[in-house]
Each structure stands twice: as structure tokens, then as C-alpha cells.
Design a protein around this motif. Structure first.
Motif, PDB file in Angstrom:
ATOM      1  N   ARG A 273      19.515  19.062  18.295  1.00  0.00           N
ATOM      2  CA  ARG A 273      18.564  19.684  19.219  1.00  0.00           C
ATOM      3  C   ARG A 273      18.298  21.135  18.840  1.00  0.00           C
ATOM      4  N   THR A 274      17.177  21.638  19.320  1.00  0.00           N
ATOM      5  CA  THR A 274      16.869  23.059  19.217  1.00  0.00           C
ATOM      6  C   THR A 274      17.855  23.827  20.091  1.00  0.00           C
ATOM      7  N   THR A 275      18.268  24.999  19.646  1.00  0.00           N
ATOM      8  CA  THR A 275      19.216  25.806  20.413  1.00  0.00           C
ATOM      9  C   THR A 275      18.462  26.838  21.244  1.00  0.00           C
TER      10      THR A 275
ATOM     11  N   LYS B 136      18.387  30.199  22.780  1.00  0.00           N
ATOM     12  CA  LYS B 136      19.064  31.474  22.501  1.00  0.00           C
ATOM     13  C   LYS B 136      19.289  32.315  23.756  1.00  0.00           C
ATOM     14  N   ASP B 137      18.720  31.910  24.902  1.00  0.00           N
ATOM     15  CA  ASP B 137      18.891  32.656  26.148  1.00  0.00           C
ATOM     16  C   ASP B 137      20.064  32.160  26.981  1.00  0.00           C
ATOM     17  N   LEU B 138      20.551  30.964  26.684  1.00  0.00           N
ATOM     18  CA  LEU B 138      21.674  30.382  27.423  1.00  0.00           C
ATOM     19  C   LEU B 138      22.913  30.471  26.547  1.00  0.00           C
ATOM     20  N   LEU B 139      23.858  31.316  26.948  1.00  0.00           N
ATOM     21  CA  LEU B 139      25.031  31.603  26.131  1.00  0.00           C
ATOM     22  C   LEU B 139      26.297  31.046  26.766  1.00  0.00           C
TER      23      LEU B 139
ATOM     24  N   GLU C 142      21.962  17.503  27.608  1.00  0.00           N
ATOM     25  CA  GLU C 142      21.189  16.264  27.711  1.00  0.00           C
ATOM     26  C   GLU C 142      20.061  16.445  28.727  1.00  0.00           C
ATOM     27  N   SER C 143      20.354  17.098  29.814  1.00  0.00           N
ATOM     28  CA  SER C 143      19.380  17.321  30.886  1.00  0.00           C
ATOM     29  C   SER C 143      18.213  18.201  30.433  1.00  0.00           C
ATOM     30  N   ILE C 144      18.516  19.282  29.712  1.00  0.00           N
ATOM     31  CA  ILE C 144      17.462  20.213  29.296  1.00  0.00           C
ATOM     32  C   ILE C 144      16.914  19.899  27.906  1.00  0.00           C
ATOM     33  N   GLN C 145      17.502  18.911  27.229  1.00  0.00           N
ATOM     34  CA  GLN C 145      17.098  18.491  25.882  1.00  0.00           C
ATOM     35  C   GLN C 145      17.117  19.648  24.877  1.00  0.00           C
TER      36      GLN C 145
ATOM     37  N   SER D 266      23.576  28.227  23.198  1.00  0.00           N
ATOM     38  CA  SER D 266      24.245  28.996  22.149  1.00  0.00           C
ATOM     39  C   SER D 266      25.721  29.147  22.505  1.00  0.00           C
ATOM     40  N   LYS D 267      26.598  28.761  21.576  1.00  0.00           N
ATOM     41  CA  LYS D 267      28.039  28.768  21.835  1.00  0.00           C
ATOM     42  C   LYS D 267      28.746  29.748  20.907  1.00  0.00           C
ATOM     43  N   TYR D 268      29.680  30.502  21.475  1.00  0.00           N
ATOM     44  CA  TYR D 268      30.392  31.533  20.732  1.00  0.00           C
ATOM     45  C   TYR D 268      31.887  31.408  20.981  1.00  0.00           C
ATOM     46  N   GLU D 269      32.659  31.226  19.909  1.00  0.00           N
ATOM     47  CA  GLU D 269      34.115  31.133  19.996  1.00  0.00           C
ATOM     48  C   GLU D 269      34.678  32.550  19.899  1.00  0.00           C
ATOM     49  N   VAL D 270      35.394  32.998  20.933  1.00  0.00           N
ATOM     50  CA  VAL D 270      35.769  34.412  21.046  1.00  0.00           C
ATOM     51  C   VAL D 270      37.126  34.797  20.460  1.00  0.00           C
ATOM     52  N   ILE D 271      37.966  33.845  20.158  1.00  0.00           N
ATOM     53  CA  ILE D 271      39.291  34.187  19.643  1.00  0.00           C
ATOM     54  C   ILE D 271      39.258  34.403  18.133  1.00  0.00           C
TER      55      ILE D 271
END
Length: 122
Positions: A33-35, A37-40, A62-65, A69-74
Motif C-alpha cells: 500500500r501507499t504510505t 506520511k501524516d499518520l505516524l 485495511e480500513s483506510i487502504q 508511517s512506522k518508526y522503531e525508536v530503540i
């Protein structure tokens, strides 16, 4: 939208304490899916909440198709710096969700319906 959870709290001073929770690497997929960039989403591979929130995030996506954007902080220093930029005075742990369009955020473990409301841009 803002919520606080008692799970998954990390701070600059107690970050190492959480490392004993690391059992497996929790991978998120964008499912082609397209990512958005405003939802982090900020998370930690070592946080016990990450496996619990993964199906909720997948439900949202799935709902928003779109993927968020996911960021691993450790393990990722630039993700950690971005986390502190958005979470300052809002959240001291992960998971942390931030909507750049609305300023709405969620701190801690949550459910799909709450994430759907958070993701709305109006």
C-alpha cells in the motif's frame, strides 16, 4: 484524541531496562500500500505492547487502504529523535501515534476503532 497507557513507557533514562523484553523481531508490512506520511506510529521492537497493537494497526490500515508511517525508536536514532520531537510533553512511551494534520495523538496500547477516529483528518 489522546490516551495514556501504563504499558510500554520508555524514557531517555530507562530505555535499557526494557531490553529484556526482546524475544523476536516484530516486523510491520506495508502490504504493497501507499504510505500515509501524516499518520505516524512510534514503537519499539522490545516493547511488550508491540505484538498486541500490531493487529489493531493492520485493522486501521485495511480500513483506510493505506499504510501508516512506522518508526522503531530503540534501534534507530533518527526515529528516536523524531519521536521526541512529536511526543514532547505528550507521551513518555510507546506505542505513540501522531496525526500531523490534526495534532491528535494516542499514547499507549489502543484499539482499531480508536485508531480510525485518530486517523480522520477533519
Amino acid at each position: 484524541v489522546s490516551t495514556q497507557s501504563t504499558w510500554g513507557f520508555i524514557t531517555k533514562s530507562n530505555r535499557k531496562r526494557w531490553s529484556f523484553f526482546a524475544t523476536t523481531q516484530m516486523a510491520f508490512s506495508d502490504n504493497g500500500r501507499t504510505t500515509n506520511k501524516d499518520l505516524l506510529m512510534f514503537y519499539s521492537q522490545t516493547c511488550p505492547c508491540t505484538p498486541a497493537v500490531k493487529p489493531e494497526v493492520e485493522c486501521l490500515e485495511e480500513s483506510i487502504q493505506m499504510s501508516i508511517s512506522k518508526y522503531e525508536v530503540i534501534t534507530d536514532e533518527s526515529s528516536r529523535a523524531l519521536y521526541w520531537e512529536y511526543a514532547k510533553d505528550k507521551c513518555q512511551g510507546v506505542p505513540f501515534f501522531f496525526n500531523k494534520k490534526t495534532g491528535n495523538y494516542i499514547c499507549g496500547k489502543t484499539q482499531c476503532e480508536v485508531l480510525k477516529n485518530w486517523a480522520k483528518s477533519d
